[in-house]
Design an enzyme around this catalytic site. Structure first.
Site, PDB file in Angstrom:
ATOM      1  N   THR A  58      42.558   5.019  37.502  1.00 27.39           N
ATOM      2  CA  THR A  58      42.401   4.185  38.703  1.00 27.39           C
ATOM      3  C   THR A  58      43.238   2.920  38.576  1.00 27.39           C
ATOM      4  OG1 THR A  58      40.142   4.914  38.981  1.00 27.39           O
ATOM      5  CG2 THR A  58      40.668   2.759  39.891  1.00 27.39           C
TER       6      THR A  58
ATOM      7  N   ARG B 124      30.851  13.059  45.941  1.00 27.85           N
ATOM      8  CA  ARG B 124      30.666  12.055  44.871  1.00 27.85           C
ATOM      9  C   ARG B 124      31.498  10.789  45.147  1.00 27.85           C
ATOM     10  NH1 ARG B 124      34.123   9.265  40.947  1.00 27.85           N
ATOM     11  NH2 ARG B 124      32.814   8.762  39.171  1.00 27.85           N
ATOM     12  N   VAL B 125      30.874   9.649  44.981  1.00 26.50           N
ATOM     13  CA  VAL B 125      31.583   8.367  45.087  1.00 26.50           C
ATOM     14  C   VAL B 125      31.397   7.634  43.767  1.00 26.50           C
ATOM     15  CG1 VAL B 125      31.627   6.129  46.258  1.00 26.50           C
ATOM     16  CG2 VAL B 125      31.288   8.204  47.594  1.00 26.50           C
ATOM     17  N   GLY B 126      32.480   7.100  43.236  1.00 25.30           N
ATOM     18  CA  GLY B 126      32.393   6.365  41.975  1.00 25.30           C
ATOM     19  C   GLY B 126      32.220   4.876  42.203  1.00 25.30           C
ATOM     20  N   ASP B 127      32.572   4.112  41.208  1.00 24.95           N
ATOM     21  CA  ASP B 127      32.417   2.653  41.270  1.00 24.95           C
ATOM     22  C   ASP B 127      33.533   1.971  42.074  1.00 24.95           C
ATOM     23  OD1 ASP B 127      34.230   3.526  39.236  1.00 24.95           O
ATOM     24  OD2 ASP B 127      34.329   1.467  38.514  1.00 24.95           O
TER      25      ASP B 127
ATOM     26  N   GLY C 225      32.861   5.911  36.539  1.00 25.88           N
ATOM     27  CA  GLY C 225      32.247   5.051  37.543  1.00 25.88           C
ATOM     28  C   GLY C 225      30.735   4.998  37.486  1.00 25.88           C
TER      29      GLY C 225
ATOM     30  N   THR D 111      37.612   0.321  35.265  1.00 27.32           N
ATOM     31  CA  THR D 111      38.203   1.649  35.299  1.00 27.32           C
ATOM     32  C   THR D 111      37.417   2.521  34.341  1.00 27.32           C
ATOM     33  OG1 THR D 111      40.242   2.926  34.993  1.00 27.32           O
ATOM     34  CG2 THR D 111      39.940   1.030  33.542  1.00 27.32           C
ATOM     35  N   GLY D 112      37.478   3.823  34.577  1.00 23.22           N
ATOM     36  CA  GLY D 112      36.737   4.728  33.701  1.00 23.22           C
ATOM     37  C   GLY D 112      35.607   5.389  34.453  1.00 23.22           C
TER      38      GLY D 112
HETATM   39  C1  SD4 Z   1      35.677   6.637  39.282  1.00 24.56           C
HETATM   40  N1  SD4 Z   1      36.229   4.643  38.107  1.00 24.56           N
HETATM   41  O1  SD4 Z   1      35.839   7.246  40.328  1.00 24.56           O
HETATM   42  C2  SD4 Z   1      36.782   5.754  38.819  1.00 24.56           C
HETATM   43  C3  SD4 Z   1      37.725   6.565  38.017  1.00 24.56           C
HETATM   44  C4  SD4 Z   1      38.619   5.749  37.165  1.00 24.56           C
HETATM   45  O2  SD4 Z   1      40.317   5.451  35.758  1.00 24.56           O
HETATM   46  O3  SD4 Z   1      38.487   4.602  36.990  1.00 24.56           O
HETATM   47  N2  SD4 Z   1      39.567   6.259  36.574  1.00 24.56           N
HETATM   48  O4  SD4 Z   1      34.682   6.740  38.582  1.00 24.56           O
END
Ligand code: SD4
Length: 334
Positions: free
Chosen positions: A193, A221-224, A247, A244-245
């Site tokens: 991200t 699905r929705v992330g952070d 979520g 990032t990472g």
């Molecule tokens: C998510 N945080 O959708 C995002 C993915 C992400 O580096 O950060 N990728 O969870």
């Protein structure tokens, strides 16, 4: 970052922390009084991962010529969204397990105004749609078909997704990973991200965050990344943070908001990121594959970055140039 700046913030940070113990509402006032002495700020833009280098270059054009941080963070991440070879941001992103590429993004300015879109399909610049939500509606977030209808109404282009080569990968994945369809397993290679934070010459902060999310996620699905306070948070009195990472883990601790509040309590951006990562580690029994990285920028241009696992890096553009920097981390993968 100059030593002077660091020392100044350190002093202010300590003063803020001490005050916050006795009279919390005074901490912000003290910082505001102190920042009023700073007439103009040295601009800086930082963003997650290697693709941040290119994105920073675009953002830098805006802030180095006296433009607003908000324009910088929008223009900057648009570069990444437009890169169709990127598999985790924009229309080149990986689809969900049903083959739909659904995009998440949010943006926040120095007045705490914010906008977001989630599960947006077939529109090329989710960050700009998020900005339109912020500026042209009374809402903060639009999702799914509503977000798409809104974008089309505002004149955004329709784009066909997934791209041919992405669809092929997805089909291969589906054949091989049938049993994982109902239970996706985190894949840290999918995490790229872009989150971007900028401080402009007027001393204003803004941030943006955009992603196609977890590759082959469950539909819906929705992330952070589009969630204000999770993937991104800006408080112009204190600082800004993005994540990032994975979520889900970031949402559980309202990650970016937590980082900014830790800075408000007097922690440096670096320390704030470290404490937030620690909190994620404490809250999860199983850390296998759980990568999260935080990036933070305070009102004085000081930067912090820290991740659960080795491997997170970020790009920082100042008047001295644009550099890729490895973040500190809590543990190695093995
Ligand atoms: C998510 N945080 O959708 C995002 C993915 C992400 O580096 O950060 N990728 O969870």
């Amino acid at each position: 970052m100059s030593d002077l700046k660091r020392r100044t913030f350190f002093k202010l940070g300590l003063a803020g922390a001490a005050l916050s113990i006795f009279k919390p509402s005074r901490a912000g006032e003290l910082l505001e009084e102190s920042t009023m002495r700073v007439q103009r700020s040295e601009p800086i833009v930082i963003s997650t991962w290697k693709h941040g280098l290119e994105a920073n270059d675009e953002a830098w054009k805006v802030i180095s010529s006296g433009g607003a941080a908000l324009d910088a963070v929008e223009n900057g991440v648009k570069v990444t969204e437009a890169d169709i070879t990127n598999r985790s941001v924009g229309i080149g992103g990986r689809p969900d397990s049903d083959g739909h590429v659904t995009l998440d993004a949010c943006i926040m300015d120095h007045n705490s105004k914010c906008g977001a879109v989630a599960c947006l399909e077939g529109i090329d610049h989710p960050i700009s749609v998020a900005r339109k939500v912020m500026e042209e509606t009374p809402h903060v977030m639009l999702v799914g078909d509503g977000a798409r209808e809104f974008a089309l109404e505002k004149g955004f282009n329709k784009t066909k997704t997934p791209l041919k080569e992405v669809k092929k990968d997805w089909k291969d994945w589906k054949k091989e990973e049938k049993d994982k369809l109902k239970n996706p397993i985190i894949n840290h290679e999918n995490h790229d991200t872009i989150g971007m934070l900028a401080l402009d010459t007027n001393g204003n902060l803004s941030g943006s965050c955009t992603t196609s999310g977890w590759g082959y996620k469950l539909p819906g699905r929705v992330g952070d990344s589009p969630i204000i306070g999770a993937g991104l948070f800006v408080d112009n009195e204190i600082g800004a943070a993005c994540a990032t990472g994975m979520g889900e883990a970031v949402i559980r601790i309202a990650g970016s908001h937590t980082v900014v509040e830790l800075m408000r309590q007097g922690n440096s951006p670096q320390k704030a990121c470290e404490i937030a990562v620690e909190r994620i580690i404490e809250k999860h029994d199983d850390l296998m594959g759980l990568q999260v990285g935080f990036l933070a920028l305070d009102k004085f241009g000081n930067v912090g970055a820290h991740s659960v696992y080795y491997g997170f890096n970020y790009a920082a553009h100042t008047e001295d140039g644009n550099n890729l920097i490895d973040a500190s981390f809590d543990r190695n993968w093995d």
